[in-house]
Structure formats: structure tokens, C-alpha cells
Scaffold this motif. Structure first.
Motif, PDB file in Angstrom:
ATOM      1  N   THR A 210       0.819  -1.217   0.000  1.00  6.14           N
ATOM      2  CA  THR A 210       0.000   0.000   0.000  1.00  6.14           C
ATOM      3  C   THR A 210       0.847   1.257   0.000  1.00  6.14           C
ATOM      4  O   THR A 210       0.332   2.337  -0.224  1.00  6.14           O
ATOM      5  CB  THR A 210      -0.892   0.030   1.247  1.00  6.14           C
ATOM      6  N   VAL A 238      -2.939   2.880  -6.583  1.00  4.55           N
ATOM      7  CA  VAL A 238      -2.208   3.453  -5.448  1.00  4.55           C
ATOM      8  C   VAL A 238      -0.944   4.167  -5.940  1.00  4.55           C
ATOM      9  O   VAL A 238      -0.635   5.285  -5.520  1.00  4.55           O
ATOM     10  CB  VAL A 238      -1.844   2.342  -4.433  1.00  4.55           C
ATOM     11  N   ARG A 241      -1.758   7.574  -7.522  1.00  2.00           N
ATOM     12  CA  ARG A 241      -2.126   8.615  -6.547  1.00  2.00           C
ATOM     13  C   ARG A 241      -0.909   9.089  -5.769  1.00  2.00           C
ATOM     14  O   ARG A 241      -0.743  10.273  -5.500  1.00  2.00           O
ATOM     15  CB  ARG A 241      -3.200   8.080  -5.604  1.00  2.00           C
ATOM     16  N   GLN A 242      -0.044   8.137  -5.393  1.00  2.00           N
ATOM     17  CA  GLN A 242       1.114   8.536  -4.598  1.00  2.00           C
ATOM     18  C   GLN A 242       2.153   9.259  -5.449  1.00  2.00           C
ATOM     19  O   GLN A 242       2.882  10.118  -4.944  1.00  2.00           O
ATOM     20  CB  GLN A 242       1.686   7.303  -3.891  1.00  2.00           C
ATOM     21  N   GLU A 245       1.018  12.668  -5.429  1.00  2.00           N
ATOM     22  CA  GLU A 245       1.197  13.234  -4.099  1.00  2.00           C
ATOM     23  C   GLU A 245       2.608  13.795  -3.907  1.00  2.00           C
ATOM     24  O   GLU A 245       2.785  14.865  -3.324  1.00  2.00           O
ATOM     25  CB  GLU A 245       0.911  12.151  -3.045  1.00  2.00           C
ATOM     26  N   LEU A 267     -10.877   4.223  -8.597  1.00  2.00           N
ATOM     27  CA  LEU A 267      -9.939   3.969  -7.505  1.00  2.00           C
ATOM     28  C   LEU A 267      -8.808   4.987  -7.475  1.00  2.00           C
ATOM     29  O   LEU A 267      -8.358   5.392  -6.419  1.00  2.00           O
ATOM     30  CB  LEU A 267      -9.346   2.558  -7.621  1.00  2.00           C
TER      31      LEU A 267
ATOM     32  N   ARG B 119     -12.201   3.598  -2.520  1.00  2.00           N
ATOM     33  CA  ARG B 119     -11.339   4.720  -2.192  1.00  2.00           C
ATOM     34  C   ARG B 119     -12.117   5.731  -1.365  1.00  2.00           C
ATOM     35  O   ARG B 119     -13.235   6.092  -1.720  1.00  2.00           O
ATOM     36  CB  ARG B 119     -10.857   5.386  -3.482  1.00  2.00           C
ATOM     37  N   LEU B 120     -11.543   6.139  -0.255  1.00  2.00           N
ATOM     38  CA  LEU B 120     -12.153   7.199   0.545  1.00  2.00           C
ATOM     39  C   LEU B 120     -11.619   8.532   0.032  1.00  2.00           C
ATOM     40  O   LEU B 120     -10.434   8.820   0.154  1.00  2.00           O
ATOM     41  CB  LEU B 120     -11.802   6.998   2.020  1.00  2.00           C
ATOM     42  N   ALA B 125      -6.282  14.309   0.983  1.00  2.00           N
ATOM     43  CA  ALA B 125      -5.453  13.291   0.330  1.00  2.00           C
ATOM     44  C   ALA B 125      -4.750  13.843  -0.904  1.00  2.00           C
ATOM     45  O   ALA B 125      -3.688  13.368  -1.282  1.00  2.00           O
ATOM     46  CB  ALA B 125      -6.303  12.088  -0.040  1.00  2.00           C
ATOM     47  N   ASP B 126      -5.355  14.834  -1.546  1.00  2.00           N
ATOM     48  CA  ASP B 126      -4.803  15.307  -2.813  1.00  2.00           C
ATOM     49  C   ASP B 126      -4.007  16.598  -2.676  1.00  2.00           C
ATOM     50  O   ASP B 126      -3.572  17.164  -3.670  1.00  2.00           O
ATOM     51  CB  ASP B 126      -5.928  15.474  -3.845  1.00  2.00           C
ATOM     52  N   ARG B 140      -0.660  12.937   5.216  1.00  2.00           N
ATOM     53  CA  ARG B 140       0.433  12.294   5.958  1.00  2.00           C
ATOM     54  C   ARG B 140       0.787  13.102   7.206  1.00  2.00           C
ATOM     55  O   ARG B 140       1.144  12.545   8.243  1.00  2.00           O
ATOM     56  CB  ARG B 140       1.649  12.116   5.055  1.00  2.00           C
ATOM     57  N   ALA B 207      -7.007   5.299   5.290  1.00  2.00           N
ATOM     58  CA  ALA B 207      -7.993   5.070   4.228  1.00  2.00           C
ATOM     59  C   ALA B 207      -7.865   6.059   3.058  1.00  2.00           C
ATOM     60  O   ALA B 207      -7.961   5.650   1.911  1.00  2.00           O
ATOM     61  CB  ALA B 207      -9.400   5.096   4.811  1.00  2.00           C
ATOM     62  N   PRO B 208      -7.623   7.353   3.306  1.00  2.00           N
ATOM     63  CA  PRO B 208      -7.477   8.257   2.154  1.00  2.00           C
ATOM     64  C   PRO B 208      -6.145   8.072   1.414  1.00  2.00           C
ATOM     65  O   PRO B 208      -6.020   8.462   0.264  1.00  2.00           O
ATOM     66  CB  PRO B 208      -7.525   9.654   2.782  1.00  2.00           C
ATOM     67  N   LEU B 209      -5.152   7.483   2.087  1.00  2.00           N
ATOM     68  CA  LEU B 209      -3.842   7.312   1.464  1.00  2.00           C
ATOM     69  C   LEU B 209      -3.788   6.043   0.628  1.00  2.00           C
ATOM     70  O   LEU B 209      -3.248   6.020  -0.470  1.00  2.00           O
ATOM     71  CB  LEU B 209      -2.744   7.221   2.535  1.00  2.00           C
ATOM     72  N   TYR B 210      -4.323   4.961   1.180  1.00  2.00           N
ATOM     73  CA  TYR B 210      -4.299   3.676   0.506  1.00  2.00           C
ATOM     74  C   TYR B 210      -5.711   3.385   0.025  1.00  2.00           C
ATOM     75  O   TYR B 210      -6.569   4.251   0.050  1.00  2.00           O
ATOM     76  CB  TYR B 210      -3.822   2.581   1.464  1.00  2.00           C
ATOM     77  N   LEU B 211      -5.946   2.154  -0.399  1.00  2.00           N
ATOM     78  CA  LEU B 211      -7.304   1.764  -0.744  1.00  2.00           C
ATOM     79  C   LEU B 211      -7.870   0.959   0.421  1.00  2.00           C
ATOM     80  O   LEU B 211      -7.137   0.335   1.171  1.00  2.00           O
ATOM     81  CB  LEU B 211      -7.313   0.940  -2.024  1.00  2.00           C
TER      82      LEU B 211
END
Lengths: 386, 290
Positions: A210, A238, A241-242, A245, A267, B119-120, B125-126, B140, B207-211
Motif C-alpha cells: 500500500t 495506489v 495517486r502517490q 502526491e 480507484l 477509495r475514501l 489526500a490530494d 500524511r 484510508a485516504p492514502l491507501y485503498l
């Protein structure tokens, strides 16, 4: 007395079975095996629905020269051992003329030996492992692109469209499995042959990981032009998105076909997938008239969009019907004869039109299938090739 | 600079391990139960936050609060239904029972929430902020702040309140604590509620970082066991230290050496630590359970 009854029962069964095998064929029996339960259940459902749609359409139009197609569905639970017993049941009890299966490459690799021993043609619409058509088996035919074919087309598209004058630097992040490493090796080999491209770094992750920030931070520090992902939908979502980020805003591409799913945008986020390019076997926006017809009929029957696995299975059933239609009446004398005639007919196909494009099998049984290259725009996939 | 960036992501990772391990180590320390179902508490916490945001349409902070309260209730139910009947049984029976509970809760999760990940979506998160050249996601930062606040709060609770003192007494010696008139049932319920709530907050924070998926607890649970054993089973400062150590080591190894070694390093540290200090880095003496 009891023993005698048992004996009579067995003798009766034998007579019945041999009688079945030698009676002239009044119908064309096919078997479709896939993950109807277990972790791959949604793919098995796609296979079943599409095969049923194809069979219904063919039979509604009068069948194949008056013969109905009868389809038997079996479950492999994504488990090779279960797949083998399901295939044996289809061949020995249901006396099928053609087998269609499976979703998982491991299952196809196991059952293609069963079909080979029974001299029964076996169409493989979905499994992409290269080994399926590399074993010299004369009864296996695959009507979808293999992993090397998919990566090859994507790499060529990238070489044509993304090569910069000063050279293009690529980074790869891949799933640490047979699938992910396989995709990556093919891509790395192709890049080695292209003097304008170089691979800066190859990073890996494990399924269900993750946190990819460490790998992505390293990739960002090397400043590549392109990031290739060799893996599946969930982890790729994932990664994307990261990457955003930590401010890694470069062209991202998917080596496999796994991202071509509407859930990917859900997702990863519509704004995050914007501009990503990946491989797809089937797109409902395809301009192929057969594909449009299939999409329309599928939506009418099941009230949802078909996926690429459904399209491939539909095409496999259609191949069976088209080949059977050209067989002489003598081919239907008995099951063994029909199986052999079907095998030879499938092997001899020449550019048969289908929902995924024309099908011609080479001597290994592999069809030369084109895949689509798609780009995500506004949460939708747009075909950029062909 | 690169090292600092890796250090920061290691601290964030360490926070998630710590939140998870705190509950695990508390429950072991006081109830003597090795809770294999802890990963599922983390998963339920994440799903509760997801559905709170989706159905109740509350903002993310309220969703975390809802998840925490929900998990506290779930902790109460688990203590009454699963942990209390296990009191007095041998370790093997307890381990088998919590593994069973884990499988049950995981499949319950698949039944209720479906097998697909979700996904939350949150505003935090963004958003990324730039602090002196470091690119840091806002979510984070929230994870770090909340974890530190919870550690401080937990420390105050165990040092200053009556219940906290009772918990520490029970951790030292359950029988003696009972003889001093401490209500054991109250202590075990409070412990389980705190443990479940911490796991739930952990799940809701990531939850907002991962799935969010029904199997998200499995992987973090294996890592957390390494963390807890590293620090000493039942030892709270040990879990905090172990969590951050493993998180930072993992992040720096994956970023600076090789991502292949990522999962290796946590367990390598564990093996080396156990060779020299088999009772765990922070334990003062080997706990003997008779």
C-alpha cells in the motif's frame, strides 16, 4: 441378484456411452470453463454471459446448418486441479466437440493436456501466458494477444510517439510476480534495441502493498520522462495517486491490460488517471461493426457494459459456429470425427472477422491479434491506436 | 534531501504501525490474548470511515470520529463475545480462537462490503505542501499529528487516571490486581475498547492514502507482530519504538538500497534483535505465564 443388477447397470451404461459416441451428431456441444466461483468470479460471469449471448444468437438464427449449439458451463474456481476435473467431465460425460477456457493461465496450462489427449480442439480466449502456445500442443488455439504481443505494441507506440530528440529516459515499477517481472523483461529487452531510449531504474513492489512512496521518491530523484507500471489495477491505482502526491508529474503508462477497466478511474481518481496510456484488448467504443453489434446486444440482454473477457469469449463461440458451418456432412458422423474436423477447420482459418478483429492462427495456435492502445481522458478511455 | 524525504515517509509508515501495534500489545499485556484479528479491526475502522463519509455525508474528521466510536462499540462486543470466554484457557486455544475470529471477520467484511477495494475521497489526500524542499502530503501530516497526540493521551491516561493505574496493575500481575479489589472485567473491557479504537483510527487515517479493502489488515498485521515482538510483547514504549524503527528502516531501505529488500528488512531486524535480546528490546524480564 444385487450383483447381477449392478452388472446389468454397468453394461447398460457402457452401451449407452458408446452408443452416444457413435451416433451421428445432431447438435454441436461446446464446453465453457472459467472461474464461476472463487476470487475470479466476475470474470467467469463475463465469460458465461457472453458465451450464452453468442449461443442464443446463433440458435435463434436457426443454428449451424440446422444444428443447434448446446453449451455446457463448468467451474474451475481459478484452481488448476478443479479445472482438470471439470474439463474431463466435459470431454467424457458431455462429449463436447470444442472446449473454451480458461481465465487463469495456470488453469489453461493444466487442461490443455487433457484436451490434447482427447484430441479435442481447445480455444483459449483470455489466458495471456506465453507458454500456452509454446508447447507444441496441436489442439490449443488462442484468440487473444499474449503478454509479449501487448508489451511489444505498447513499446512501439511509445517509441513512435514519446521519443524526444535528446533521448527518452524511462523508469519501471513492477509487481514482483511472474506476471509483473515477465512484462518488465519484455519491455527492457525492447528498450535495449532502441538507441534513443534508456531505462534509468527498475523498482518493484509486492501484491497488496500500500505504500510505494519510497520507490516513487527514488524514481522522482532520477528525473525520468516516462514511468511504466507492470502490474494490476489495485496497486497501480495506489502508485498513480502517490506519484501525484509527491509531485511526480510525468507520462505514466501501463504495460499490461489490467487497467482497462472503469474501476481504475474510480480507484485512482479521474483527475489522477488523466493522460495515462495503457493496453486494452477490447473497447466498447471500437468502430468494428461486429463489436458495436455485440456491445448493443450485450447491453440489451444484461443491462450493463461488456468487458474485454466477455468479448473474447463471445468471439471464441463465434469461431466455433463459423468453422462448423463450413464442415461437410460426413464430419458429423461421430464425436471423434467432429472434434478432428473442428480442429483442422480452426487451424485453417484465414482472417475470420470477429469482435476483436480478424483471426488467423499460426502453426503454434496463436492468433495474431492487435490490442488497442488507449489514453484516459476525463475518466474515459480514448483509443489512440489503431 | 532525499534521505530526509525517505525519513519522513518512514515516520508516516511508522505511525501507522505504531497505532496498530499499541492496541495489539495492550491487549496482550493485560488480557494475555495474542489477537490475530487485530488486522480486521483496522479494516473495519477504515470501512466505517468510508461509509460514514459516503452515507452520512459527514466530513473526513467526523468520519474518523464515527469510525472510532463504532470501533469502540465493536471492541466491547468482541471482548464480551470472544475474549472473555477465553479467559483461563491455554495460549494455543486462544491463538486458534483469534485466528478463527480473524477469518470470520474478514469474510464478514467481504460479505458486507464486497470483495473490491474502494477509495475514501478527502480533500486532504490530494493536497501536497512544500516544506523546505520536501514534498509532503497533507494527509500524511495529519497521520503524524494524530498519532503523536494519541500516544501522549494514552500516556496521560495510564499515568494519571484510576483506570490507567488499574490497567498497569493488571499488566503486572492479574491475580494480585484482583486481590487488591480491582474490577478485572472493567479493565479488560476498557483495554479492548482502547485497542480496537486505536486500530480503527489507524485504518481510518490511512484510508485516504491507501485503498480500503476487506484484506487490507492481513499485511499490516504481520508487520505489526514483528514490531510488537521486537519491542517486547505487552510493552507499550517498545511498540512505539518498534513501530517507528521498522517504518523508517523499511522506507530508507526501499528508497536508498532496493525495493526488493523492503519486506526483508523488518523481519531481519526482528531476527537480529531476538538473537541478542529474545524477550524484546524493551522488556525488563521474561514474562512467564503459568
Amino acid at each position: 441378484m444385487k450383483k447381477l443388477a449392478k452388472l446389468l447397470f454397468v453394461v447398460g451404461l457402457i452401451v449407452l456411452c458408446t452408443g452416444m459416441a457413435f451416433a451421428a451428431e445432431k447438435e454441436i456441444r461446446i464446453g465453457v470453463v472459467g472461474p464461476m466461483t472463487g476470487p475470479g468470479v466476475q470474470y467467469g460471469a463475463s465469460m458465461k454471459e457472453s458465451a450464452q449471448l453468442a449461443v442464443d444468437e446463433i440458435n435463434a438464427a436457426g443454428g449451424v446448418n440446422g444444428r443447434k449449439i448446446v453449451v455446457f458451463f463448468e467451474d474451475d474456481e481459478s484452481n488448476p486441479a478443479k479445472a482438470v476435473s471439470s474439463m474431463q467431465k466435459l470431454i467424457n460425460k458431455d462429449q463436447i466437440a470444442v472446449a473454451i477456457g480458461h481465465y487463469n493461465s495456470s488453469c489453461t496450462l493444466a487442461t490443455m493436456q487433457v484436451t490434447q489427449r482427447a484430441k479435442t480442439p481447445h480455444l483459449c480466449p483470455i489466458s495471456t501466458a506465453a507458454a500456452v502456445t509454446e508447447s507444441g500442443n496441436k489442439y490449443i488455439f488462442r484468440n487473444c494477444a499474449t503478454n509479449p504481443m501487448q508489451v511489444g505494441q505498447l513499446a512501439n507506440w511509445a517509441f513512435t510517439n514519446l521519443t524526444k530528440d535528446g533521448g527518452t529516459k524511462a523508469a519501471v515499477i513492477y509487481e514482483n510476480t511472474d506476471y509483473g517481472t515477465g512484462l518488465t523483461e519484455i519491455f527492457v529487452d525492447m528498450v535495449k534495441k532502441n538507441p534513443k531510449w534508456e531505462i534509468l531504474v527498475q523498482e518493484s513492489y509486492n501484491p497488496a502493498d500500500t505504500d510505494m512512496i519510497a520507490q516513487l521518491t527514488k524514481i522522482k530523484s532520477l528525473n525520468p520522462d516516462v514511468l511504466m507500471i507492470g502490474g494490476n489495477l489495485t496497486e497501480a491505482a495506489v502508485i498513480i495517486r502517490q506519484a501525484k502526491e509527491i509531485g511526480l508529474n510525468i507520462q505514466i503508462m501501463g504495460l499490461g491490460g489490467g487497467f482497462s477497466n472503469d474501476r481504475f478511474a474510480e480507484l485512482a481518481g479521474v483527475e489522477n488517471v488523466e493522460g495515462i496510456v495503457n493496453v486494452s484488448y477490447f473497447e466498447k467504443s471500437s468502430t468494428n461493426p461486429l463489436a458495436q453489434e455485440f456491445v448493443k446486444n450485450y447491453i440489451a440482454k444484461y443491462k450493463k457494459d461488456p468487458d474485454m473477457f466477455g468479448a473474447a469469449t463471445y468471439e471464441a463461440v463465434d469461431i466455433v459456429a463459423q468453422v462448423a458451418a463450413k464442415l461437410p456432412e460426413s464430419a458429423f458422423d461421430n464425436t471423434a470425427k467432429l472434434r478432428q474436423a473442428m480442429r483442422d477447420g480452426i487451424a485453417g482459418l484465414d482472417a475470420l472477422p470477429g469482435v476483436q478483429g480478424p483471426t488467423t492462427f499460426d502453426e503454434t495456435g496463436q492468433a495474431d491479434k492487435m490490442v488497442y492502445i488507449v489514453r484516459w481522458e476525463g475518466g474515459k478511455r480514448v483509443i489512440v491506436f489503431p | 534531501m532525499l534521505l530526509l524525504q525517505h525519513l519522513f515517509s518512514g515516520i508516516v509508515l511508522g505511525c501507522t504501525y505504531t497505532l496498530f501495534s499499541l492496541g495489539l500489545t495492550l491487549i496482550y499485556g493485560i488480557l494475555g490474548i495474542v489477537n490475530y484479528a487485530h488486522g480486521e479491526l483496522y479494516m473495519f475502522g477504515a470501512f466505517l470511515a468510508f461509509y460514514a463519509a459516503l452515507i452520512l455525508k459527514v466530513n473526513y474528521f467526523m468520519a474518523v470520529v464515527v469510525a472510532t466510536i463504532g470501533m469502540a462499540v465493536l471492541g466491547y462486543i468482541i471482548e464480551r463475545a470472544a475474549f472473555r470466554p477465553l479467559r483461563g484457557y491455554d495460549d494455543t486455544s486462544i491463538i486458534v480462537a483469534t485466528i478463527g475470529l480473524s477469518i470470520f471477520m474478514q469474510n464478514l467484511g467481504i460479505m458486507i462490503f464486497g470483495p473490491d477495494p474502494v477509495r475514501l475521497e478527502t480533500v486532504t489526500a490530494d493536497i501536497s505542501v512544500n516544506i523546505g524542499g520536501l514534498t509532503v502530503g497533507l494527509q500524511r501530516i495529519i497521520v503524524v499529528v494524530v498519532t503523536v497526540a494519541l500516544i501522549v493521551a494514552l500516556n496521560l491516561f495510564s499515568q494519571k487516571t484510576r483506570m490507567g493505574k488499574a490497567m498497569r496493575a493488571c499488566a503486572q500481575d492479574l491475580t494480585a490486581a484482583k486481590m487488591m479489589g480491582i474490577n478485572i472485567n472493567k479493565v479488560t473491557i476498557t483495554t479492548t475498547i482502547i485497542g480496537a479504537a486505536l486500530a480503527g483510527i489507524g485504518g481510518a487515517l490511512v484510508a485516504p492514502l491507501y485503498l480500503v479493502s476487506p484484506v487490507m489488515g492481513i499485511k499490516v498485521c504481520t508487520k505489526a507482530f514483528a514490531v510488537v515482538i521486537l519491542g517486547g510483547l505487552g510493552n507499550v514504549p517498545g511498540a512505539i519504538f518498534g513501530g517507528f524503527l521498522v517504518g523508517i528502516a523499511e522506507s530508507i531501505t526501499a528508497g536508498m538500497i532496493s525495493s526488493h529488500l523492503r519486506d526483508v528488512v523488518a523481519f531481519a531486524i526482528l531476527v537480529v534483535a531476538l538473537l541478542f535480546k529474545p524477550e524484546g528490546l524493551f522488556a525488563k524480564h521474561m514474562q512467564e505465564k503459568v
